[in-house]
Design an enzyme around this catalytic site. Structure first.
Site, PDB file in Angstrom:
ATOM      1  N   ASP A 149       0.840  -1.207   0.000  1.00 18.08           N
ATOM      2  CA  ASP A 149       0.000   0.000   0.000  1.00 18.08           C
ATOM      3  C   ASP A 149       0.871   1.252   0.000  1.00 18.08           C
ATOM      4  OD1 ASP A 149       0.705  -0.797   2.655  1.00 18.08           O
ATOM      5  OD2 ASP A 149      -0.689   0.674   3.454  1.00 18.08           O
ATOM      6  N   GLU A 152      -0.177  -1.150   5.653  1.00 14.17           N
ATOM      7  CA  GLU A 152       0.841  -0.732   6.630  1.00 14.17           C
ATOM      8  C   GLU A 152       0.646   0.736   6.961  1.00 14.17           C
ATOM      9  OE1 GLU A 152       4.353   0.704   8.562  1.00 14.17           O
ATOM     10  OE2 GLU A 152       3.680   1.423   6.630  1.00 14.17           O
TER      11      GLU A 152
HETATM   12 ZN   LIG Z   1       6.541   2.008   4.392  1.00 20.71          ZN
END
Ligand SMILES: [Zn+2]
Length: 378
Positions: free
Chosen positions: A67, A132
């Site tokens: 991401d 994340e």
């Molecule tokens: Zn990162």
């Protein structure tokens, strides 16, 4: 597909957290021909990809994410953030350094390593999340970690490919991260007319000495690997807008970035004790975003430093600054967690980029780390 082609293909996918948008499919297509077995573990609003190679020996895991944070205004970019163009020897795009570039070069390192060592004496895992950067409400890698822990399936060596480097690739690595504890304080006084001080209790005036004490408190002294715990106030709100009214409430948002010399509980207790010196009642909503972690064992660290010495001519500096990372999920089971990745100068910024030279260098470093593990463990 070369590392550069893979990095470019990943950057072209607009995988803003928590959405993977097909990055995992691209990565799986690279890993399956190498002999990896793939699992996809559902989390709340995202997935974790776990790819495994080998079934005996110590477990080495590359931990990363597909991401990205949003690009910001696209027109401010020198080159569009999802085109992955190369300008003056640099690959530009959202995720180039954080961390699609790392993921791509790690896969390239694996291809080269497995060609040379088709039967490594350790297990190789790749664990990737599509959330994340995003909110915890969308899920992190904890479902997978909890199930691995329940099966007593532990990772021995975890390499996190986050952008740790400062001036040149491999000059800085991290063996830990600080914790993050936030709070929303409501200080409750008594509203009234400014002309009748005996009938009011001003939360603003009460906040003064409290803030002063919070500012001057030494929460801990840190240690060899961590700076002392720091306290910051990010927002304060109070007042009715009128000049002749003492407000009844004050709200304050604050955050501790804490070293392992303090715990969330100890900080909460000390904060409350300072608050109790005020005449105001108070309420606090606490959010513990991350506990600090520190890898104390040094086997993996010395393998990585050996690899860096061979490729860069010198070892990396160990520094545990920066925000939090997903390494915190892996560390509690006793894994040696080390973060080593690209230069972090442009991450989350307009014109995020990584030089082709750095991609190449990082690929060599990751490959040498795999070789060192294979040489040094049995
Ligand atoms: Zn990162």
């Amino acid at each position: 597909m070369s590392a550069l082609e893979l990095a470019q293909s990943l950057i072209k996918i607009k995988s803003v957290s928590p959405n993977d948008e097909g990055c995992f499919d691209l990565i799986e297509a690279q890993l399956i021909p190498l002999g990896f077995a793939i699992e996809r573990v559902p989390e709340l609003n995202c997935e974790t990809l776990l790819a495994k190679f080998g079934d005996s020996g110590k477990v080495f895991c590359f931990l990363g994410h597909t991401d990205i944070v949003p690009s910001g205004p696209e027109e401010e970019w020198t080159s569009p953030p999802f085109e992955a163009n190369i300008i003056d020897g640099e690959l530009i795009g959202r995720g180039a350094a954080d961390m699609k570039g790392s993921v791509a070069v790690f896969i390239e390192s694996l291809k080269k390593f497995l060609k040379e060592y088709p039967k490594p004496n350790f297990q190789i895992w790749i664990m990737l999340t599509s959330n994340e950067e995003g909110e915890p409400e969308d899920g992190k890698i904890d479902t997978l970690i909890n199930s691995l822990t329940a099966q007593k399936n532990f990772i021995d060596y975890c390499l996190v490919g986050e952008a740790s480097s400062s001036q040149s690739v491999g000059d800085v690595l991290r063996v830990g991260r600080r914790g993050s504890l936030s709070g929303n304080l409501k200080l409750i006084g008594k509203q009234g007319h400014v002309a009748y001080p005996q009938k009011v209790l001003s939360p603003i005036l009460e906040a003064g000495p409290i803030i002063n004490e919070l500012k001057n408190t030494v929460w801990d002294k840190g240690n060899k690997f961590f700076d002392p715990t720091s306290f910051q106030i990010s927002n304060i709100e109070s007042g009715t807008g009128a000049t002749n009214v003492v407000p009844g409430n004050l709200t304050m948002l604050f955050n501790f970035r804490f070293s392992p010399e303090s715990t969330a509980e100890s900080l909460q207790e000390r904060f409350v004790n300072i608050l109790k010196k005020s005449k105001c009642e108070f309420e606090i909503d606490w959010t513990l975003s991350a506990n600090p972690y520190l890898t104390k064992k040094t086997d993996f660290l010395s393998m990585i430093q050996t690899a860096l010495k061979k490729i860069n001519g010198e070892e990396a500096e160990v520094n545990n600054g920066g925000g939090t990372s997903d390494g915190r999920w892996v560390s509690p089971s006793g894994s040696e967690v080390i973060e080593l990745g690209p230069i972090n100068k442009t991450i989350h910024q307009i014109d995020e980029r990584i030089s082709l030279e750095d991609l190449e260098k990082l690929q060599e470093i990751y490959q040498q780390i795999l070789i060192e593990i294979n040489n040094l463990i049995h």
